[in-house]
Design a protein around this motif. Sequence first.
Motif, PDB file in Angstrom:
ATOM      1  N   UNK A   1       0.683  -1.358  -0.121  1.00  0.00           N
ATOM      2  CA  UNK A   1       0.120   0.153   0.370  1.00  0.00           C
ATOM      3  C   UNK A   1       0.988   1.265  -0.008  1.00  0.00           C
ATOM      4  N   UNK A   2       2.131   1.137   0.432  1.00  0.00           N
ATOM      5  CA  UNK A   2       2.962   2.431   0.478  1.00  0.00           C
ATOM      6  C   UNK A   2       3.762   2.528  -0.660  1.00  0.00           C
TER       7      UNK A   2
ATOM      8  N   UNK B   1      -5.299  -6.987 -10.993  1.00  0.00           N
ATOM      9  CA  UNK B   1      -6.171  -7.945 -10.321  1.00  0.00           C
ATOM     10  C   UNK B   1      -5.271  -8.932  -9.856  1.00  0.00           C
ATOM     11  N   UNK B   2      -4.395  -9.563 -10.735  1.00  0.00           N
ATOM     12  CA  UNK B   2      -3.365 -10.764 -10.140  1.00  0.00           C
ATOM     13  C   UNK B   2      -2.817 -10.099  -8.968  1.00  0.00           C
ATOM     14  N   UNK B   3      -2.286  -9.070  -8.948  1.00  0.00           N
ATOM     15  CA  UNK B   3      -1.214  -8.497  -7.908  1.00  0.00           C
ATOM     16  C   UNK B   3      -2.064  -8.222  -6.534  1.00  0.00           C
ATOM     17  N   UNK B   4      -3.416  -7.586  -6.731  1.00  0.00           N
ATOM     18  CA  UNK B   4      -4.195  -7.464  -5.545  1.00  0.00           C
ATOM     19  C   UNK B   4      -4.687  -8.850  -4.905  1.00  0.00           C
ATOM     20  N   UNK B   5      -4.857  -9.723  -5.891  1.00  0.00           N
ATOM     21  CA  UNK B   5      -5.240 -10.977  -5.026  1.00  0.00           C
ATOM     22  C   UNK B   5      -4.142 -11.882  -4.420  1.00  0.00           C
ATOM     23  N   UNK B   6      -3.026 -11.655  -5.265  1.00  0.00           N
ATOM     24  CA  UNK B   6      -1.667 -12.132  -4.319  1.00  0.00           C
ATOM     25  C   UNK B   6      -1.630 -11.311  -3.132  1.00  0.00           C
ATOM     26  N   UNK B   7      -1.727 -10.050  -3.176  1.00  0.00           N
ATOM     27  CA  UNK B   7      -1.244  -9.525  -1.927  1.00  0.00           C
ATOM     28  C   UNK B   7      -2.561 -10.023  -0.677  1.00  0.00           C
ATOM     29  N   UNK B   8      -3.692 -10.042  -1.147  1.00  0.00           N
ATOM     30  CA  UNK B   8      -4.805 -10.645  -0.339  1.00  0.00           C
ATOM     31  C   UNK B   8      -4.447 -12.036   0.181  1.00  0.00           C
TER      32      UNK B   8
ATOM     33  N   UNK C   1     -13.152 -14.001 -11.750  1.00  0.00           N
ATOM     34  CA  UNK C   1     -12.605 -14.488 -12.981  1.00  0.00           C
ATOM     35  C   UNK C   1     -13.000 -13.781 -14.434  1.00  0.00           C
ATOM     36  N   UNK C   2     -14.266 -13.483 -14.409  1.00  0.00           N
ATOM     37  CA  UNK C   2     -14.872 -12.759 -15.467  1.00  0.00           C
ATOM     38  C   UNK C   2     -14.735 -11.291 -15.620  1.00  0.00           C
ATOM     39  N   UNK C   3     -13.672 -10.610 -14.905  1.00  0.00           N
ATOM     40  CA  UNK C   3     -13.553  -9.293 -14.861  1.00  0.00           C
ATOM     41  C   UNK C   3     -11.865  -9.040 -14.526  1.00  0.00           C
ATOM     42  N   UNK C   4     -11.622  -7.606 -15.173  1.00  0.00           N
ATOM     43  CA  UNK C   4     -10.205  -7.098 -14.745  1.00  0.00           C
ATOM     44  C   UNK C   4     -10.524  -5.845 -13.878  1.00  0.00           C
ATOM     45  N   UNK C   5      -9.512  -5.586 -13.014  1.00  0.00           N
ATOM     46  CA  UNK C   5      -9.666  -4.291 -12.389  1.00  0.00           C
ATOM     47  C   UNK C   5      -8.141  -4.073 -11.721  1.00  0.00           C
ATOM     48  N   UNK C   6      -8.038  -2.776 -11.524  1.00  0.00           N
ATOM     49  CA  UNK C   6      -6.684  -2.199 -11.029  1.00  0.00           C
ATOM     50  C   UNK C   6      -6.745  -1.557  -9.613  1.00  0.00           C
ATOM     51  N   UNK C   7      -7.921  -1.621  -9.075  1.00  0.00           N
ATOM     52  CA  UNK C   7      -8.180  -1.256  -7.902  1.00  0.00           C
ATOM     53  C   UNK C   7      -9.410  -1.895  -7.175  1.00  0.00           C
TER      54      UNK C   7
END
Length: 318
Positions: free
Chosen positions: A38-39, A47-54, A81-87
Amino acid sequence: MGFFDKFKRFNIKNYTDIEKTNTTNDEKNKNISSHPLQDSKEIIETKEIILENFKKYLSGYDKWSKTTKETYYNSLKNALSNQEFSNISEIDINKLKDYLYNNAKRKNDVSKVKNSLALLFKSNNEPMYKKINEIEKIRKLKPKGRKQIQEELQLKNTLIKINALKNKKLKLAYRLMVTSGLRISEISNLKKKDIEFCDNDRIKVHVTKGKGDKRRKFLTFWNDKYLYDSLKDHVKSMVDDENLFYSESHMRRNAGKLSFKSHDLRKTFSHILFYHYPKNEKETINVLQKLLGHNEGTKTYLVYKDRKINLSGTKYDI
């Protein structure tokens, strides 16, 4: 002081000690980093990075067991799985609802996604009030379906079938369920060190692998001389690290062969205790809640009171 009062005091005292441990775990959770990246302003998230961080966040989250973490994470990953997002603010709730409409077969399938999504928002410091309406909509998507009508359980017939078992190990497991109200998964994880034999033919059980990795210990509520003596001999014959009973799936299958569900025995315990000791309904529900390892007494009452169990012809008859 009557046995019910002693019993209540013992079990509530032990539950209080465990609650303190759980509170300590809650304090630990407050110190978990909410978002590993977050910093870092330079990283463009996907989406992949967000899920990996989660996933990393979940590894330090103590309120869910390892199995729950894996199951809930995969449920959320599949639902997105059926959508993309960066936030996470870009997550399309309508697409998520469409996925659940087409793929969720049970109430629990939607709950997994809803709970995972709520924790994802929390892990990213996303204000919950902005998303609560969307999460509530997801909760309302739970398929209602038709409630299966259960035939009245004739406890006498069920006990006769259990007592006629030639497999003593299986017989002891089922009788312990009636006497303790343990889940079938908890029975399957019991080891030699988890059982103590007390006065008045009562058994002290230490649950070290309860649902959600919760721990609790309690005295069985009524005596079963056969169970006490036979289980004592069985425990002595076992190796320290060996499970006392069979796997969960094995015991479920054999219960089915005898025309009952393993969970019926847990409900039988609840039914007997509730209707035999109605000194104070609220007090009895609270004691029962702690014995069964439920977070809420209301859940104990609502879920278990509706199971029709006929105690006629048994020593538990009212």
